[in-house]
Design a protein around this motif. Structure first.
Motif, PDB file in Angstrom:
ATOM      1  N   HIS A  51       0.824  -1.212   0.000  1.00 30.51           N
ATOM      2  CA  HIS A  51       0.000   0.000   0.000  1.00 30.51           C
ATOM      3  C   HIS A  51       0.860   1.265   0.000  1.00 30.51           C
ATOM      4  N   ARG A  52       2.051   1.198   0.591  1.00 26.65           N
ATOM      5  CA  ARG A  52       2.942   2.372   0.607  1.00 26.65           C
ATOM      6  C   ARG A  52       3.371   2.757  -0.808  1.00 26.65           C
ATOM      7  N   GLU A  55       0.608   4.759  -2.366  1.00 15.79           N
ATOM      8  CA  GLU A  55       0.639   6.136  -1.858  1.00 15.79           C
ATOM      9  C   GLU A  55       1.750   6.941  -2.536  1.00 15.79           C
ATOM     10  N   CYS A  58       0.863   7.809  -6.233  1.00 12.43           N
ATOM     11  CA  CYS A  58      -0.226   8.787  -6.294  1.00 12.43           C
ATOM     12  C   CYS A  58       0.275  10.212  -6.128  1.00 12.43           C
TER      13      CYS A  58
END
Length: 149
Positions: A51-52, A55, A58
């Motif tokens: 998930h990092r 992030e 993005c």
């Protein structure tokens, strides 16, 4: 829409991103001059699960496409090209970077890109972690998009 200028995208850059944050950030930073100086878009095909990483990417683009890795680079690259809106298409992997993208920028800024159907550039393949031993080769990773693609 009156009063708005819609920029024509000259270059779509598709990046395969796995779960390698340090390499990925170096790659993304090296693409920034292209994104600033050439009307372009950045498409991230995220093949990892961290998930990092999502992030991180993005921060560079809104165009992030999740892709479940299937040990098939061409399948992942096809996801990027299907999403592309640019006149030209370039693909890179997250463990690659541009030391100096000036020649590619000039290729678009001078209009030279209008004379060709594809373009090549040189890459260095490093053999050690200190980046002191490498070979140089040519790659054809930029192509003019056509309706047949």
């Amino acid at each position: 829409m009156k009063g708005y200028y819609i920029m024509k995208i000259q270059l779509s850059i598709s990046l395969l991103a796995s779960d390698q944050p340090s390499a990925l950030e170096r790659c993304l930073d090296s693409l920034t001059p292209l994104l600033i100086q050439v009307p372009s878009e950045l498409i991230i095909v995220h093949t990892g699960t961290d998930h990092r990483i999502h992030e991180l990417v993005c921060r560079y683009t809104d165009s992030v496409i999740p892709f479940t890795w299937s040990n098939d680079f061409s399948a992942a690259r096809n996801v990027g090209i299907k999403a592309a809106k640019g006149e030209w298409f370039l693909y890179v992997d997250d463990d690659e970077w541009f030391d100096d993208p000036t020649e590619i920028i000039e290729f678009f800024q001078t209009g030279e890109y209008m004379e060709y159907g594809f373009a090549q550039y040189t890459v260095r393949n490093y053999f050690d972690e200190s980046f002191s031993k490498y070979s140089i080769g040519w790659v054809s990773r930029m192509i003019h998009r056509t309706p047949e693609m």
